[in-house]
Design a protein around this motif. Structure first.
Motif, PDB file in Angstrom:
ATOM      1  N   LYS A  67       0.801  -1.209   0.000  1.00 13.57           N
ATOM      2  CA  LYS A  67       0.000   0.000   0.000  1.00 13.57           C
ATOM      3  C   LYS A  67       0.842   1.271   0.000  1.00 13.57           C
ATOM      4  CE  LYS A  67      -3.898  -2.150   2.389  1.00 13.57           C
ATOM      5  NZ  LYS A  67      -4.768  -2.127   3.597  1.00 13.57           N
ATOM      6  N   VAL A 106      -3.270   2.326  -6.500  1.00 12.21           N
ATOM      7  CA  VAL A 106      -3.424   0.893  -6.268  1.00 12.21           C
ATOM      8  C   VAL A 106      -4.180   0.270  -7.436  1.00 12.21           C
ATOM      9  CG1 VAL A 106      -3.405   1.099  -3.749  1.00 12.21           C
ATOM     10  CG2 VAL A 106      -5.580   1.189  -4.968  1.00 12.21           C
ATOM     11  N   VAL A 159      -5.819   4.047   1.469  1.00 12.27           N
ATOM     12  CA  VAL A 159      -4.880   2.986   1.838  1.00 12.27           C
ATOM     13  C   VAL A 159      -4.061   3.335   3.077  1.00 12.27           C
ATOM     14  CG1 VAL A 159      -4.709   2.068  -0.496  1.00 12.27           C
ATOM     15  CG2 VAL A 159      -3.166   3.915   0.214  1.00 12.27           C
TER      16      VAL A 159
END
Length: 276
Positions: A67, A106, A159
């Motif tokens: 992350k 992501v 995240v």
């Protein structure tokens, strides 16, 4: 290769690359070794300083996970990311400029229909974002895939919340037949990049601030066009001229317009460059 000294060791290392089958790899490593050795000679690098540098890079790697990419953050604050973007994304006049990718993208962001609320519970003032994706001649580009992500009103990306089980303030949309797109989210705010790792130590040691001006991230892909990675920055932000990662371009600055109902609107049109 016996009795090497500070003047001859560089060429000895370079000579060992002579059999490298990939010419680009050979070229890059030769230049890297030459510049790295010249740097060490220029600053008269001590063994203690070399160990400190190795420890810093080790800690940078240890801070990375699925992350967070601390090495991207390090590249960003050193200006290397923006330098590479500038060298590799020269575009004709009128095309939307590129800027840094950032460390919080992501894979697998949720897909939304146009008009949807991608905030998905993120904290912040409501904002409607709309615009078009066009080519250099002003023709609409239908079916362009827009990936969007941003920080919330607390300055955090989804995240960065360890207990959050769903994505917030990020999503994937597709431009319509007229090239238009539209989604609801929250107002972008300025925020500090993470300073709880080696990059934060570096900023404190050099007395630099960690702040980024308010912005939305966009990555736009369309068939027969170059992929665009960029931001849209909020006009009037105090950090536009001192972005910690050097990513601001004047053409990417836009107005967030306050509406009578208390929300905001942002309108921005993207112009893609054709492949080749």
């Amino acid at each position: 290769m016996r009795n090497l000294n500070e003047q001859t060791v560089t060429q000895a290392v370079v000579n060992l690359l002579s059999g490298t089958p990939d010419p680009r790899l050979k070229f890059v490593l030769t230049s890297l070794i030459t510049h790295l050795h010249n740097f060490a000679r220029d600053v008269k690098l001590t063994e203690k300083e070399l160990l400190a540098g190795i420890s810093f890079l080790t800690a940078t790697g240890q801070k990375c996970d699925d992350k967070r990419q601390e090495f991207i953050l390090l590249s960003d604050v050193l200006g290397l990311s923006m330098l590479t973007v500038a060298m590799n994304n020269e575009k004709p006049e009128g095309c939307t400029e590129s800027t840094v990718f950032g460390p919080f993208h992501v894979e697998g962001a949720p897909v939304y229909e146009n008009g949807a609320d991608i905030a998905n519970g993120a904290v912040g003032e409501p904002c409607l974002v709309r615009g078009t994706v066009k080519d250099r001649n002003g023709a609409p580009i239908a079916g362009a895939v827009l990936e969007v992500w941003q920080a919330d009103a607390a300055g955090n990306y989804d995240v960065q919340y360890p207990d959050l089980e769903t994505h917030q303030a990020r999503g994937v949309l597709t431009s319509q037949d007229d090239g238009s797109f539209e989604f609801r989210t929250v107002v972008a705010v300025a925020y500090p990049i993470p300073v709880d790792g080696p990059v934060g130590d570096l900023l404190r040691a050099t007395e630099r601030h960690p702040w980024r001006p308010a912005h939305l991230h966009f990555m736009i892909k369309a068939k027969n066009y170059e992929t665009l990675v960029t931001h849209v920055f909020r006009n009037g932000d105090r950090y536009l001229d001192s972005d910690a990662v050097f990513g601001v371009r004047q053409t990417l600055v836009a107005d967030w317009i306050k509406q009578p109902d208390g929300g905001y609107t942002l309108t921005y049109d993207f112009v893609l460059n054709p492949v080749g």
